[in-house]
Scaffold this motif. Structure first.
Motif, mmCIF file in Angstrom:
data_model
loop_
_atom_site.group_PDB
_atom_site.id
_atom_site.type_symbol
_atom_site.label_atom_id
_atom_site.label_comp_id
_atom_site.label_asym_id
_atom_site.label_seq_id
_atom_site.Cartn_x
_atom_site.Cartn_y
_atom_site.Cartn_z
ATOM 1 N N ALA A 216 0.791 -1.196 0.019
ATOM 2 C CA ALA A 216 -0.194 0.021 0.048
ATOM 3 C C ALA A 216 1.013 1.312 0.095
ATOM 4 O O ALA A 216 1.956 1.313 0.724
ATOM 5 N N THR A 217 0.671 2.153 -0.901
ATOM 6 C CA THR A 217 1.244 3.392 -0.898
ATOM 7 C C THR A 217 0.717 4.134 0.568
ATOM 8 O O THR A 217 -0.378 4.114 0.620
ATOM 9 N N GLY B 290 -3.514 -1.651 -6.853
ATOM 10 C CA GLY B 290 -3.751 -2.060 -5.292
ATOM 11 C C GLY B 290 -5.277 -1.945 -4.630
ATOM 12 O O GLY B 290 -6.173 -2.301 -5.469
ATOM 13 N N ASP B 291 -5.298 -1.102 -3.641
ATOM 14 C CA ASP B 291 -6.735 -1.001 -2.996
ATOM 15 C C ASP B 291 -7.167 0.168 -3.313
ATOM 16 O O ASP B 291 -8.450 0.506 -2.990
ATOM 17 N N GLY B 292 -6.810 0.784 -4.453
ATOM 18 C CA GLY B 292 -7.555 1.756 -5.216
ATOM 19 C C GLY B 292 -7.511 3.235 -4.489
ATOM 20 O O GLY B 292 -8.027 4.315 -4.685
ATOM 21 N N ARG B 293 -6.514 3.476 -3.395
ATOM 22 C CA ARG B 293 -6.549 4.508 -2.866
ATOM 23 C C ARG B 293 -6.171 5.778 -3.752
ATOM 24 O O ARG B 293 -6.547 6.922 -3.566
ATOM 25 N N ILE B 294 -5.193 5.697 -4.560
ATOM 26 C CA ILE B 294 -4.839 6.626 -5.613
ATOM 27 C C ILE B 294 -6.063 6.910 -6.500
ATOM 28 O O ILE B 294 -6.353 8.292 -6.802
ATOM 29 N N PRO C 57 -7.981 -9.790 -7.553
ATOM 30 C CA PRO C 57 -9.413 -9.586 -7.802
ATOM 31 C C PRO C 57 -9.899 -9.086 -6.322
ATOM 32 O O PRO C 57 -11.132 -8.192 -6.272
ATOM 33 N N PHE C 58 -9.360 -9.597 -5.192
ATOM 34 C CA PHE C 58 -9.689 -9.111 -3.833
ATOM 35 C C PHE C 58 -9.315 -7.599 -3.719
ATOM 36 O O PHE C 58 -10.532 -6.747 -3.205
ATOM 37 N N LEU C 59 -8.315 -7.088 -4.136
ATOM 38 C CA LEU C 59 -8.085 -5.732 -4.184
ATOM 39 C C LEU C 59 -9.084 -5.003 -5.033
ATOM 40 O O LEU C 59 -9.450 -3.538 -4.799
ATOM 41 N N ILE C 60 -9.408 -5.402 -6.210
ATOM 42 C CA ILE C 60 -10.267 -4.757 -7.190
ATOM 43 C C ILE C 60 -11.680 -4.707 -6.401
ATOM 44 O O ILE C 60 -12.239 -3.599 -6.536
ATOM 45 N N LEU C 61 -12.003 -5.800 -5.788
ATOM 46 C CA LEU C 61 -13.472 -5.572 -5.014
ATOM 47 C C LEU C 61 -13.475 -4.605 -3.877
ATOM 48 O O LEU C 61 -14.394 -3.885 -3.893
ATOM 49 N N TRP C 62 -12.393 -4.480 -3.156
ATOM 50 C CA TRP C 62 -12.261 -3.523 -2.266
ATOM 51 C C TRP C 62 -12.419 -2.204 -2.696
ATOM 52 O O TRP C 62 -12.815 -1.274 -2.376
ATOM 53 N N CYS C 63 -11.593 -2.125 -3.920
ATOM 54 C CA CYS C 63 -11.424 -0.674 -4.488
ATOM 55 C C CYS C 63 -13.051 -0.296 -4.947
ATOM 56 O O CYS C 63 -13.307 0.986 -4.787
ATOM 57 N N LYS C 64 -13.490 -1.244 -5.453
ATOM 58 C CA LYS C 64 -15.130 -1.021 -6.162
ATOM 59 C C LYS C 64 -15.900 -0.344 -4.793
ATOM 60 O O LYS C 64 -16.756 0.456 -4.858
ATOM 61 N N LYS D 128 -16.727 7.433 -11.827
ATOM 62 C CA LYS D 128 -15.401 8.224 -12.076
ATOM 63 C C LYS D 128 -14.196 7.081 -11.723
ATOM 64 O O LYS D 128 -13.064 7.660 -12.047
ATOM 65 N N VAL D 129 -14.381 6.247 -11.029
ATOM 66 C CA VAL D 129 -13.184 5.200 -10.854
ATOM 67 C C VAL D 129 -13.557 3.771 -11.765
ATOM 68 O O VAL D 129 -14.611 3.254 -11.439
ATOM 69 N N ASN D 130 -12.598 3.303 -12.620
ATOM 70 C CA ASN D 130 -12.765 2.390 -13.332
ATOM 71 C C ASN D 130 -11.328 1.619 -13.154
ATOM 72 O O ASN D 130 -10.412 1.820 -13.512
ATOM 73 N N ILE D 131 -11.671 0.174 -12.599
ATOM 74 C CA ILE D 131 -10.580 -0.555 -12.306
ATOM 75 C C ILE D 131 -10.809 -2.023 -12.846
ATOM 76 O O ILE D 131 -11.791 -2.213 -12.886
ATOM 77 N N SER D 132 -9.824 -2.394 -13.606
ATOM 78 C CA SER D 132 -9.850 -3.484 -14.460
ATOM 79 C C SER D 132 -8.858 -4.678 -14.102
ATOM 80 O O SER D 132 -7.866 -4.425 -13.570
#
Length: 171
Positions: A34-35, A61-65, A83-90, A101-105
């Motif tokens: 994590a950053t 990662g967890d999508g904080r940025i 995939p777990f980090l993607i779910l967390w970010c979403k 506004k957040v698109n994670i693939s």
């Protein structure tokens, strides 16, 4: 008794799946680190994001940025193989009403399309830097900012380096 056994089995399967996903990211990309929030804030500040920017985070990662960027820019795109980090970010993006506004693939960033990015965030291992430099040269438009943490690029002109180890480049 059956419910307890079912819950234990389900928990064990989820734990095994989580471990498997972490091992995939270890072998096919950089491991998740994590950053620090202090660096995320500095990333956002030093990038001077505008409402018109499209941010791309490679190994998000967890999508904080992504989430912090989406509060300012028009779109934040992330590429992640866990995939777990993607779910967390979403989940976190939806919690803050930023889902649009957040698109994670779920994708290795080696195959990611960077052409629409105006700001690229990167916290990666030195091993991957030469490949990314070539990809940046092929795909990024003039004026695109690249902001790295800890590991500098060698084939681009450095605009600024902060005391905390953030490197800023512009194509």
């Amino acid at each position: 008794m059956f419910i307890i056994e079912y819950l234990l089995l389900t928990s064990a399967l989820l734990l095994a799946l989580f471990a498997f996903c972490l091992s995939i990211s270890f072998f096919f990309g950089a491991p998740f680190v994590a950053t620090p929030w202090k660096i995320v804030d500095e990333f956002i500040r030093t990038s001077k994001l505008k409402k018109t920017d499209t941010v791309i985070d490679l190994g998000s990662g967890d999508g904080r940025i992504l989430i912090e960027s989406a509060k300012i820019c028009k779109l934040a795109i992330g590429y992640e193989i866990n995939p777990f980090l993607i779910l967390w970010c979403k989940f976190m993006a939806s919690k803050q009403n930023l889902s649009k506004k957040v698109n994670i693939s779920w994708q290795n960033y080696k195959n990611a399309n960077l052409k629409n990015g105006t700001v690229i965030f990167l916290y990666n291992l030195p091993f991957f830097i030469p490949f990314l430099e070539q990809k940046f040269k092929r795909e990024l438009k003039r004026g695109t900012k690249i902001i790295c943490y800890k590991f500098p690029l060698k084939k681009f002109r450095l605009i600024k380096k902060t005391k905390t180890g953030i490197y800023i480049y512009q194509i």
